[in-house]
Motif scaffolding. Structure first.
Motif, PDB file in Angstrom:
ATOM      1  N   ASP A   1      -3.877  -0.194   2.720  1.00 27.32           N
ATOM      2  CA  ASP A   1      -4.527   0.886   2.400  1.00 27.32           C
ATOM      3  C   ASP A   1      -5.433   1.607   3.634  1.00 27.32           C
TER       4      ASP A   1
ATOM      5  N   LEU B   1      -8.683  -4.365  -1.960  1.00 29.84           N
ATOM      6  CA  LEU B   1      -8.189  -3.555  -0.770  1.00 29.84           C
ATOM      7  C   LEU B   1      -7.411  -4.078   0.270  1.00 29.84           C
TER       8      LEU B   1
ATOM      9  N   SER C   1       0.903  -1.100  -0.121  1.00 33.11           N
ATOM     10  CA  SER C   1      -0.019  -0.282   0.030  1.00 33.11           C
ATOM     11  C   SER C   1       0.973   1.299   0.010  1.00 33.11           C
TER      12      SER C   1
ATOM     13  N   ALA D   1     -14.029  -0.817   5.480  1.00 31.63           N
ATOM     14  CA  ALA D   1     -13.128   0.420   4.985  1.00 31.63           C
ATOM     15  C   ALA D   1     -14.145   1.696   5.197  1.00 31.63           C
TER      16      ALA D   1
ATOM     17  N   MET E   1     -11.767   4.941  -4.356  1.00 31.15           N
ATOM     18  CA  MET E   1     -11.252   3.792  -5.098  1.00 31.15           C
ATOM     19  C   MET E   1     -11.856   3.694  -6.441  1.00 31.15           C
TER      20      MET E   1
END
Lengths: 350, 350, 350
Positions: C32, C28, A34, C63, C71
């Motif tokens: 992140d 993901l 990331s 998230a 995203m």
């Protein structure tokens, strides 16, 4: 009492055949992917999507090849190039195994050549380094040579032992780092391009169009992520009175920027198989905007592989110079805007 | 209508014995390790390599001790020090449990002392804070004291209740946060140094050599990662008319830089067992280059432990001042370059 | 030979009904979440703590909603808005599924309207985009419209097909993205506030108090994390001679800053259910300090839900302008300090 901190090795400290196992092993974390993503914005589907990777037959999304390179390279700095004046070259760099989150990488180096400079102030150290995973498998190896200061100047010993370097990586090794993939499952919309091996021609030039400006925080975060401790990247106080008056961006940072930019035009070049040579022909400083373009110099089918072929590419990166006119060296001189020339092989679906 | 946003607590809002359970609990993510790595470049093998950690008997690579400290400290800011004028001190800080990716940390605080300032404008608040994991185990506790503004100035109430603080952490607690390790498995090449407990002498001074320049983006990313909401770190508009004319770097950021630099000379000091005191003796601003050096002030074997011993260390960090001459306070004054004095215990293999 | 890099689509390239499946799908990563955390410092307990999330009945900590938005949005840029002059609006944005670490998101877009500008130099493209997870479930959809350059200027074709947009998201869809939660388990100390649905009144204004200064490294890292390739964010060399003389901060970066600041006063607004509209009314550049305040414009109970209710909120972000006086547009003009107006629905425990 001698300080425990160490001062790094000087030219006189190296012997041909000498071996180093470097500190510090590092487990690749999901977060490294990331941070790397946030620093470069690379969009190659294989590395970004677990689904895409598994559809091709990978166990998981492998780390970007250059992230692996930097992680191995970075660990060698404290032993090999802490007293370097210049990184002179990179050759015979093979990516031999995909690296996944959870793998732990260690770096090892053997000194393979030494050449004293006539100045009597420094010498060239040739090394072969490799990255090894927790199963003892070599994931990467490469040769680099670097000009290193002498501790005691003007004490020539006439050392000269120059290794023979290959001009290009041998064909047999090109496919080693890439398992056979299920190319029928390749999702061309997901990967961002319909272009495959046959669509590229030798001599073709590709402008990667975009430019990205480098910030001090970014290149330092990158170098720290890689355990790269070269002082010129971090110490503004010292560099203010140094060669350039300021911190120098880690050359590998520019390699990764160029690779990320190369998605524009080479989106399906999913894997760097090998680097024939890499030269940082001018320094980069924060504030520079980096552009890149590529020249296709060779194409090759790989023995026994019906899934992917290889393209040989020279990617040049520039600073503050857009690349629509494909700048390169002229009359033996590099364009002042060109900062990187990387000659490498990528794999791409047939 | 009173705003819901809260204005933080002022001196008058605190009572001895008052307890806080702070927002927001945070699960340590694999990515937090990576962001921390990119911000500081710490190279201690225990924290970087799952393989190294498991070889010693750890279930996994534990988080860096100071990352845990910052995560707990950061959560206390909104309740304790939002209206602070100065962080005055830190003491009796014990690292009691390794923290792993996946652990969820909550912070709690008890007010243990209060002392009105004669100015009538502020007072000192003494607190004991602790970090607790998802199993209810205390992973960290510490005392700090902070000068906090009064809401209504010039309304003295004569509050004074000063807790007794230990000058150093008691020996019994030093080993608590470190399970017995399989020191025979210690990989000295991986850890970057051959030096062990016996190689350090009381009075020894170690220059950590490298310097690293702080960027605004870096210290703000750090403080946000820690949920630290102290306004002086983030709000340039406000700080432009503040005490220093600009944002102030979170003091803990400097602690972590100093710890990372201390790898040069103390690479095997794998665990911070306790912090006796930590003082930020001058502010740090972005653009400063941070250096550090350490003085070994004590050595101790730990009862029943044949694997590791303790070293007491005072690490001083400086700004824009290399540390080869070991700068410290002179004639009661700190060198203008010294910004941090941290007196702490580390564990290191015997 | 036409370059493979692509130049993005111009107004003439779009047709109503045209569909895009965008590159590059992205899994993901745990990292992140950490990078996002370091960039914004958001403290909503649901997203920060696995324990908190599971206590409510979530399988894991989802998230942040805006991370998911960015995203998906980011992936659409290369096909939709690479040649955009301005992002004009956002509407009917629904968050339909929680997204967890390990989920892989793909973005798809349909062109739903086109309107040539009378200037003959550009036109407005209306699109409906959605994010889809690896199970084919839509996690997010939204409409946006954007002014896009024509390739050949002054060649009017009279294109005009304007879709009908809802002024607000319909009530039925507000709860779709939020599973029923075990609100009895809600830990009000952990979440940082005791305020629930009934504590907010229509017309109430909340100053979010804190300000945070934007750095170039931060907004570029954010945009790269989102695969957003809009050139104005990255290319200082080019922007120096552009409209503003410098890089422009991705508007979504400001949305996420405002959301993080809104914790001060709306700490229990754990989920953005929908965005009615989002307008970037002035550009933001690095160095600006961003503040935010919110106006509660509606409250609603959700059919069949006894756990959570909805608040409609307009959050305004400013640059270099504290928000204690609740700045807004006056006499048809925006305050020069206001940069963002986001009209959205949040869910909060009853």
């Amino acid at each position: 009492m001698k300080s425990k901190a160490g001062e790094g090795n000087f030219f006189e400290d190296f012997r041909v055949g000498q071996r180093f196992r470097h500190a510090t092993p590092k487990t690749l974390q999901a977060g490294d992917i990331s941070v790397y993503g946030a620093l470069y914005g690379s969009r190659f589907a294989l590395n970004q999507s677990e689904e895409f990777a598994r559809s091709l037959g990978y166990a998981a999304a492998p780390a970007e090849d250059l992230l692996v390179f930097h992680m191995v390279f970075g660990k060698t700095v404290a032993d090999i190039s802490l007293n370097a004046i210049a990184n002179l070259g990179l050759a015979e760099c093979h990516f031999l195994q995909p690296v996944f989150v959870g793998d732990t990488l260690t770096a090892e180096t053997e000194v393979i050549g030494l050449k004293e400079q006539s100045s009597g102030k420094s010498g060239i150290v040739y090394v072969r380094s490799k990255g090894v995973n927790q199963r003892g498998e070599t994931v990467l190896d490469y040769i680099r040579w670097v000009m290193v200061r002498m501790r005691k100047q003007d004490s020539p010993q006439g050392t000269a032992s120059i290794p023979r370097l290959e001009e290009e990586v041998s064909g047999e090794r090109l496919a080693e780092g890439s398992p056979a993939i299920n190319v029928q499952a390749w999702d061309w919309a997901a990967s961002g391009s319909m272009q495959r091996h046959e669509d590229y021609e030798i001599g073709e030039r590709i402008d990667h169009v975009d430019g990205t400006t480098v910030e001090e925080a970014e290149h330092m975060m990158a170098a720290r992520l890689y355990h790269n401790t070269a002082r010129v990247h971090f110490n503004e106080l010292n560099e203010r009175s140094g060669r350039y008056g300021r911190r120098i961006v880690y050359g590998g940072h520019v390699m990764s920027i160029a690779r990320a930019l190369s998605f524009n035009g080479m989106a399906n070049a999913f894997h760097i198989a090998a680097i024939n040579s890499g030269r940082h022909v001018a320094p980069v400083f924060a504030g520079a905007t980096i552009f890149a373009w590529s020249l296709i110099t060779d194409k090759r089918r790989l023995r026994g592989r019906e899934d992917v072929g290889a393209l040989r590419v020279i990617t040049r990166a520039t600073r503050d110079l857009p690349t629509q006119d494909f700048p390169t060296k002229a009359a033996g001189e590099h364009d002042p805007g060109v900062v990187l020339e990387m000659d490498y092989w990528v794999l791409i679906p047939i």
